[in-house]
Design a protein around this motif. Structure first.
Motif, PDB file in Angstrom:
ATOM      1  N   GLU A 127       7.487  -1.967   8.156  1.00  0.00           N
ATOM      2  CA  GLU A 127       7.453  -1.582   6.744  1.00  0.00           C
ATOM      3  C   GLU A 127       6.394  -0.509   6.494  1.00  0.00           C
ATOM      4  OE1 GLU A 127       6.621  -3.617   2.390  1.00  0.00           O
ATOM      5  OE2 GLU A 127       7.250  -4.906   4.039  1.00  0.00           O
ATOM      6  N   GLU A 128       5.220  -0.676   7.087  1.00  0.00           N
ATOM      7  CA  GLU A 128       4.166   0.336   6.927  1.00  0.00           C
ATOM      8  C   GLU A 128       4.589   1.670   7.533  1.00  0.00           C
ATOM      9  OE1 GLU A 128       0.137  -2.432   6.921  1.00  0.00           O
ATOM     10  OE2 GLU A 128       1.000  -1.824   8.836  1.00  0.00           O
ATOM     11  N   THR A 166       7.342  13.729   1.802  1.00  0.00           N
ATOM     12  CA  THR A 166       7.150  14.289   0.454  1.00  0.00           C
ATOM     13  C   THR A 166       6.106  15.399   0.433  1.00  0.00           C
ATOM     14  OG1 THR A 166       5.350  12.796  -0.233  1.00  0.00           O
ATOM     15  CG2 THR A 166       7.627  12.019  -0.579  1.00  0.00           C
ATOM     16  N   GLU A 204       8.104   7.977   4.819  1.00  0.00           N
ATOM     17  CA  GLU A 204       8.643   8.456   3.542  1.00  0.00           C
ATOM     18  C   GLU A 204       7.601   9.290   2.797  1.00  0.00           C
ATOM     19  OE1 GLU A 204      10.032   4.793   1.831  1.00  0.00           O
ATOM     20  OE2 GLU A 204      11.905   4.866   2.972  1.00  0.00           O
ATOM     21  N   TRP A 205       6.334   8.885   2.873  1.00  0.00           N
ATOM     22  CA  TRP A 205       5.259   9.655   2.240  1.00  0.00           C
ATOM     23  C   TRP A 205       5.105  11.022   2.915  1.00  0.00           C
ATOM     24  CZ3 TRP A 205       0.243  10.696   4.427  1.00  0.00           C
ATOM     25  CH2 TRP A 205      -0.630  11.351   3.551  1.00  0.00           C
ATOM     26  N   THR A 227       6.963   3.305   5.146  1.00  0.00           N
ATOM     27  CA  THR A 227       6.235   3.810   3.978  1.00  0.00           C
ATOM     28  C   THR A 227       5.505   5.103   4.327  1.00  0.00           C
ATOM     29  OG1 THR A 227       5.971   1.591   3.061  1.00  0.00           O
ATOM     30  CG2 THR A 227       4.420   3.261   2.291  1.00  0.00           C
ATOM     31  N   ALA A 254       0.847  -1.198   0.000  1.00  0.00           N
ATOM     32  CA  ALA A 254       0.000   0.000   0.000  1.00  0.00           C
ATOM     33  C   ALA A 254       0.882   1.247   0.000  1.00  0.00           C
ATOM     34  CB  ALA A 254      -0.907   0.006   1.225  1.00  0.00           C
ATOM     35  N   SER A 255       0.384   2.291  -0.604  1.00  0.00           N
ATOM     36  CA  SER A 255       1.121   3.554  -0.622  1.00  0.00           C
ATOM     37  C   SER A 255       0.981   4.252   0.727  1.00  0.00           C
ATOM     38  CB  SER A 255       0.578   4.465  -1.723  1.00  0.00           C
ATOM     39  OG  SER A 255      -0.692   4.983  -1.348  1.00  0.00           O
ATOM     40  N   GLY A 256       1.814   5.254   0.946  1.00  0.00           N
ATOM     41  CA  GLY A 256       1.710   6.031   2.174  1.00  0.00           C
ATOM     42  C   GLY A 256       0.346   6.668   2.330  1.00  0.00           C
ATOM     43  N   GLU A 257      -0.169   7.216   1.250  1.00  0.00           N
ATOM     44  CA  GLU A 257      -1.485   7.860   1.325  1.00  0.00           C
ATOM     45  C   GLU A 257      -2.579   6.841   1.642  1.00  0.00           C
ATOM     46  OE1 GLU A 257      -4.221  11.106  -1.058  1.00  0.00           O
ATOM     47  OE2 GLU A 257      -2.622  10.092  -2.145  1.00  0.00           O
ATOM     48  N   GLU A 258      -2.489   5.661   1.043  1.00  0.00           N
ATOM     49  CA  GLU A 258      -3.469   4.605   1.335  1.00  0.00           C
ATOM     50  C   GLU A 258      -3.388   4.177   2.798  1.00  0.00           C
ATOM     51  OE1 GLU A 258      -3.605   2.542  -3.109  1.00  0.00           O
ATOM     52  OE2 GLU A 258      -2.135   1.860  -1.641  1.00  0.00           O
TER      53      GLU A 258
END
Length: 82
Positions: free
Chosen positions: A69-70, A80, A76-77, A73, A1-5
């Motif tokens: 890991e989450e 940005t 890092e998101w 993620t 899953a992405s950071g936003e998700e």
């Protein structure tokens, strides 16, 4: 899953938004405070997973139900965001 998700699926939004301070700081402000800081993603990932106290004032950030890991993620998101 992405950071936003992950942000949307985990309890992050109860205290944080990207643009505005709620209970916790705006995530864009977290990104700005940590811009160019060596190891910032690892530090933030630790705060996301394990909680923190005193980073943004008296309100503690509780530990969150995320994997390493989450957390990475998400961190890092966050870094940005503008």
């Amino acid at each position: 899953a992405s950071g936003e998700e992950l942000f949307k699926s985990k309890p992050c939004g109860a205290c944080h938004s990207v643009q505005a301070k709620l209970v916790g700081p705006a995530l864009k402000d977290v990104a700005a405070k940590n811009a160019g800081v060596d190891g910032a993603a690892d530090v933030l990932a630790g705060h996301i997973k394990n909680g923190s106290t005193g980073v943004w004032g008296a309100m503690p950030m509780p530990p969150n139900p995320v994997t390493e890991e989450e957390a990475k993620t998400l961190a890092e998101w966050v870094l940005t965001l503008k």
